[in-house]
Enzyme design. Structure first.
Site, PDB file in Angstrom:
ATOM      1  N   GLN A  11       0.827  -1.220   0.000  1.00 11.56           N
ATOM      2  CA  GLN A  11       0.000   0.000   0.000  1.00 11.56           C
ATOM      3  C   GLN A  11       0.862   1.271   0.000  1.00 11.56           C
ATOM      4  O   GLN A  11       0.726   2.129  -0.863  1.00 11.56           O
ATOM      5  CB  GLN A  11      -0.895   0.036   1.229  1.00 11.56           C
ATOM      6  CG  GLN A  11      -1.892  -1.092   1.332  1.00 11.56           C
ATOM      7  CD  GLN A  11      -2.871  -0.833   2.456  1.00 11.56           C
ATOM      8  OE1 GLN A  11      -3.878  -0.160   2.269  1.00 11.56           O
ATOM      9  NE2 GLN A  11      -2.601  -1.344   3.639  1.00 11.56           N
ATOM     10  N   ASP A  36      13.932  -9.860  -1.987  1.00 13.46           N
ATOM     11  CA  ASP A  36      13.360 -10.402  -0.758  1.00 13.46           C
ATOM     12  C   ASP A  36      14.255  -9.915   0.388  1.00 13.46           C
ATOM     13  O   ASP A  36      15.431 -10.293   0.469  1.00 13.46           O
ATOM     14  CB  ASP A  36      13.362 -11.934  -0.873  1.00 13.46           C
ATOM     15  CG  ASP A  36      12.843 -12.614   0.386  1.00 13.46           C
ATOM     16  OD1 ASP A  36      12.791 -11.967   1.450  1.00 13.46           O
ATOM     17  OD2 ASP A  36      12.503 -13.805   0.295  1.00 13.46           O
ATOM     18  N   ALA A  60       7.045  -5.338   4.490  1.00 12.04           N
ATOM     19  CA  ALA A  60       6.783  -5.899   5.823  1.00 12.04           C
ATOM     20  C   ALA A  60       5.829  -7.069   5.696  1.00 12.04           C
ATOM     21  O   ALA A  60       5.143  -7.217   4.685  1.00 12.04           O
ATOM     22  CB  ALA A  60       6.164  -4.836   6.745  1.00 12.04           C
ATOM     23  N   THR A  62       2.530  -7.994   7.099  1.00 11.21           N
ATOM     24  CA  THR A  62       1.517  -7.180   7.782  1.00 11.21           C
ATOM     25  C   THR A  62       0.251  -7.948   8.173  1.00 11.21           C
ATOM     26  O   THR A  62      -0.703  -7.335   8.640  1.00 11.21           O
ATOM     27  CB  THR A  62       1.119  -5.973   6.896  1.00 11.21           C
ATOM     28  OG1 THR A  62       0.662  -6.471   5.633  1.00 11.21           O
ATOM     29  CG2 THR A  62       2.282  -5.020   6.680  1.00 11.21           C
ATOM     30  N   TYR A 125       3.182  -9.973  15.362  1.00 10.91           N
ATOM     31  CA  TYR A 125       3.420  -8.883  14.404  1.00 10.91           C
ATOM     32  C   TYR A 125       4.091  -7.692  15.105  1.00 10.91           C
ATOM     33  O   TYR A 125       5.144  -7.226  14.674  1.00 10.91           O
ATOM     34  CB  TYR A 125       2.089  -8.454  13.759  1.00 10.91           C
ATOM     35  CG  TYR A 125       2.166  -7.158  12.983  1.00 10.91           C
ATOM     36  CD1 TYR A 125       2.829  -7.083  11.760  1.00 10.91           C
ATOM     37  CD2 TYR A 125       1.590  -5.978  13.486  1.00 10.91           C
ATOM     38  CE1 TYR A 125       2.903  -5.885  11.055  1.00 10.91           C
ATOM     39  CE2 TYR A 125       1.657  -4.789  12.790  1.00 10.91           C
ATOM     40  CZ  TYR A 125       2.312  -4.737  11.574  1.00 10.91           C
ATOM     41  OH  TYR A 125       2.393  -3.546  10.892  1.00 10.91           O
ATOM     42  N   TRP A 150      -3.176   1.922  11.160  1.00  8.40           N
ATOM     43  CA  TRP A 150      -4.466   1.697  10.490  1.00  8.40           C
ATOM     44  C   TRP A 150      -4.421   2.165   9.023  1.00  8.40           C
ATOM     45  O   TRP A 150      -5.218   2.988   8.582  1.00  8.40           O
ATOM     46  CB  TRP A 150      -5.593   2.405  11.230  1.00  8.40           C
ATOM     47  CG  TRP A 150      -5.904   1.879  12.605  1.00  8.40           C
ATOM     48  CD1 TRP A 150      -5.048   1.295  13.490  1.00  8.40           C
ATOM     49  CD2 TRP A 150      -7.180   1.926  13.265  1.00  8.40           C
ATOM     50  NE1 TRP A 150      -5.714   0.973  14.653  1.00  8.40           N
ATOM     51  CE2 TRP A 150      -7.011   1.347  14.547  1.00  8.40           C
ATOM     52  CE3 TRP A 150      -8.444   2.413  12.921  1.00  8.40           C
ATOM     53  CZ2 TRP A 150      -8.057   1.230  15.457  1.00  8.40           C
ATOM     54  CZ3 TRP A 150      -9.485   2.310  13.834  1.00  8.40           C
ATOM     55  CH2 TRP A 150      -9.294   1.715  15.084  1.00  8.40           C
TER      56      TRP A 150
HETATM   57  N1  LIG Z   1      -1.308  -1.905   7.083  1.00 10.15           N
HETATM   58  C1  LIG Z   1      -1.407  -1.276   8.247  1.00 10.15           C
HETATM   59  O1  LIG Z   1      -2.500  -1.092   8.794  1.00 10.15           O
HETATM   60  C2  LIG Z   1      -0.185  -0.730   8.914  1.00 10.15           C
HETATM   61  C3  LIG Z   1      -0.332  -0.089  10.168  1.00 10.15           C
HETATM   62  C4  LIG Z   1       0.818   0.421  10.797  1.00 10.15           C
HETATM   63  C5  LIG Z   1       2.044   0.311  10.185  1.00 10.15           C
HETATM   64  N2  LIG Z   1       2.147  -0.340   8.991  1.00 10.15           N
HETATM   65  C6  LIG Z   1       3.482  -0.484   8.423  1.00 10.15           C
HETATM   66  O2  LIG Z   1       3.540   0.232   7.206  1.00 10.15           O
HETATM   67  C7  LIG Z   1       4.452  -0.417   6.312  1.00 10.15           C
HETATM   68  C8  LIG Z   1       3.786  -0.644   4.978  1.00 10.15           C
HETATM   69  O3  LIG Z   1       2.576  -1.338   5.218  1.00 10.15           O
HETATM   70  P1  LIG Z   1       1.518  -1.611   4.072  1.00 10.15           P
HETATM   71  O4  LIG Z   1       0.174  -1.525   4.690  1.00 10.15           O
HETATM   72  O5  LIG Z   1       1.860  -0.809   2.864  1.00 10.15           O
HETATM   73  O6  LIG Z   1       1.828  -3.154   3.836  1.00 10.15           O
HETATM   74  P2  LIG Z   1       1.406  -4.135   2.653  1.00 10.15           P
HETATM   75  O7  LIG Z   1       0.382  -3.501   1.780  1.00 10.15           O
HETATM   76  O8  LIG Z   1       1.130  -5.443   3.297  1.00 10.15           O
HETATM   77  O9  LIG Z   1       2.760  -4.212   1.821  1.00 10.15           O
HETATM   78  C9  LIG Z   1       3.898  -4.829   2.297  1.00 10.15           C
HETATM   79  C10 LIG Z   1       4.686  -5.260   1.098  1.00 10.15           C
HETATM   80  O10 LIG Z   1       5.858  -5.919   1.575  1.00 10.15           O
HETATM   81  C11 LIG Z   1       6.063  -7.038   0.746  1.00 10.15           C
HETATM   82  N3  LIG Z   1       6.886  -8.054   1.389  1.00 10.15           N
HETATM   83  C12 LIG Z   1       6.516  -9.033   2.254  1.00 10.15           C
HETATM   84  N4  LIG Z   1       7.562  -9.806   2.566  1.00 10.15           N
HETATM   85  C13 LIG Z   1       8.618  -9.309   1.878  1.00 10.15           C
HETATM   86  C14 LIG Z   1       9.985  -9.673   1.768  1.00 10.15           C
HETATM   87  N5  LIG Z   1      10.466 -10.730   2.433  1.00 10.15           N
HETATM   88  N6  LIG Z   1      10.796  -8.940   0.968  1.00 10.15           N
HETATM   89  C15 LIG Z   1      10.312  -7.891   0.271  1.00 10.15           C
HETATM   90  N7  LIG Z   1       9.023  -7.497   0.336  1.00 10.15           N
HETATM   91  C16 LIG Z   1       8.195  -8.198   1.129  1.00 10.15           C
HETATM   92  C17 LIG Z   1       4.668  -7.557   0.467  1.00 10.15           C
HETATM   93  O11 LIG Z   1       4.704  -8.400  -0.665  1.00 10.15           O
HETATM   94  P3  LIG Z   1       3.671  -9.630  -0.770  1.00 10.15           P
HETATM   95  O12 LIG Z   1       2.312  -9.007  -0.819  1.00 10.15           O
HETATM   96  O13 LIG Z   1       4.112 -10.310  -2.012  1.00 10.15           O
HETATM   97  O14 LIG Z   1       3.882 -10.442   0.467  1.00 10.15           O
HETATM   98  C18 LIG Z   1       3.926  -6.266   0.210  1.00 10.15           C
HETATM   99  O15 LIG Z   1       3.982  -5.859  -1.128  1.00 10.15           O
HETATM  100  C19 LIG Z   1       4.894  -1.695   7.021  1.00 10.15           C
HETATM  101  O16 LIG Z   1       6.108  -1.460   7.658  1.00 10.15           O
HETATM  102  C20 LIG Z   1       3.816  -1.915   8.057  1.00 10.15           C
HETATM  103  O17 LIG Z   1       4.293  -2.647   9.164  1.00 10.15           O
HETATM  104  C21 LIG Z   1       1.071  -0.846   8.329  1.00 10.15           C
END
Ligand SMILES: NC(=O)c1ccc[n+]([C@@H]2O[C@H](COP(=O)([O-])OP(=O)(O)OC[C@H]3O[C@@H](n4cnc5c(N)ncnc54)[C@H](OP(=O)(O)O)[C@@H]3O)[C@@H](O)[C@H]2O)c1
Length: 296
Positions: A11, A36, A60, A62, A125, A150
């Site tokens: 995202q 990766d 990450a 997630t 997580y 969120w």
């Molecule tokens: N989503 C939330 O509500 C939330 C809230 C607070 C903080 N955050 C933080 O914000 C950041 C971005 O979150 P987001 O919501 O954009 O997450 P997301 O949509 O789940 O995207 C994470 C990306 O990381 C990729 N990924 C997973 N394992 C990997 C690996 N080993 N090497 C390289 N890439 C990998 C995933 O690929 P695949 O889909 O192929 O696995 C996905 O494209 C993260 O650090 C998360 O912890 C998120």
């Protein structure tokens, strides 16, 4: 100025790659298939080949509930991965912007969380992300950690899209009303990161951890109601959304009851002012119906 974005298909990664950057910026976005982050050599090779000026880690694991049954994978991605990036960036002399989460907190505080409040994650997580934050702090002095919460956007897996999908064939939804947080549009998080990156590129040295989330606080139930209200021009009258307690909706992972983030520091240091969460939500809902199919 060359930026390397890891996790480019996620995202926030997607929003970072598609945003309009100043003309002298080049963005190299790599997804998991390309790099990766659990593979130290892949990370080191990429840094050597791409030679970025700044690295942004948006990759990450997630899936908060799934992490409880896949702790090894969650730890590899969320703790070891950022450690590899920190070491690689330190060796190459490159600053790293890393993204963290509100789920490093246990939610027992009654007021919004400040950056220096003690962490105490409740699940795999949160624990794995917290370990990743420490790995970044210990491995690389030149880092900025942006803690957000969120996150949702018009694409990917998120609460807003899940609610709209479920409401397509359920007349009544039951949503938890005793967990509060600050919904954050991935585009707004990307904009905040872009401001920080441009400040770093201009020589700013305010390394450290900063909260960034949509302004205001709401429960998941209130968030769901706002989603349906704002989507009503496209999908019609909102469904019934019943407020339930966390106890009535058991999940594998425990979540903080309060994970509202205090965002004063990022405003003071970088001049970044989060906008009200509802204003950003209206924009994402519009995008969802006008440019992306909500069921895509
Ligand atoms: N989503 C939330 O509500 C939330 C809230 C607070 C903080 N955050 C933080 O914000 C950041 C971005 O979150 P987001 O919501 O954009 O997450 P997301 O949509 O789940 O995207 C994470 C990306 O990381 C990729 N990924 C997973 N394992 C990997 C690996 N080993 N090497 C390289 N890439 C990998 C995933 O690929 P695949 O889909 O192929 O696995 C996905 O494209 C993260 O650090 C998360 O912890 C998120």
């Amino acid at each position: 100025m060359k930026l390397l974005v890891l996790g480019a298909a996620g995202q926030i990664g997607h929003e970072l790659c598609r945003r309009v950057w100043p003309a002298d910026y080049r963005i190299a976005g790599v997804d998991r298939a390309e790099v990766d982050i659990t593979r130290q050599e892949a990370v080191a090779d990429t840094l050597r080949q791409e030679r970025p000026d700044i690295v942004i880690n948006a990759a990450a694991y997630t899936a908060v509930d799934r992490a409880e049954s896949e702790p090894d994978v969650a730890w590899a991605v969320n703790a070891a991965g950022p450690g590899h990036l920190a070491v690689g960036c330190e060796t190459a002399g490159i600053p790293l912007v890393h993204i963290s989460t509100d789920y490093v907190f246990d939610g027992r505080k009654e007021a919004p969380y400040r950056e220096d409040d003690p962490v105490n994650p409740l699940g795999v997580y949160g624990r794995s992300k917290e370990a990743g934050d420490r790995a970044v702090r210990e491995g690389l002095p030149e880092h900025v950690i942006v803690r957000t919460a969120w996150v949702y956007s018009a694409q990917g897996h998120n609460f807003a899209r899940t609610m709209l999908r479920l409401a397509a064939d359920r007349p009544v939804l039951r949503v938890v009303a005793d967990q509060i947080g600050s919904p954050t549009s991935a585009a707004d998080a990307a904009a905040a990161i872009a401001t920080i990156v441009q400040r770093l590129a201009a020589g700013d040295r305010n390394w450290g951890t900063y909260n960034f989330a949509g302004a205001g606080a709401v429960s998941w139930h209130g968030f769901a109601e706002a989603i349906f209200e704002l989507a009503s021009p496209w999908r019609g009258a909102p469904p019934r959304v019943d407020a339930i307690t966390t106890a009535e909706y058991p999940t594998p992972a425990q979540r903080p009851a309060n994970s509202v983030l205090d965002c004063r520091l990022i405003r003071e240091v970088f001049g970044i002012e989060p906008r009200p969460w509802r204003e950003a939500l209206a924009e994402v809902i519009r995008e969802l119906y006008e440019t992306v199919s909500p069921s895509a």
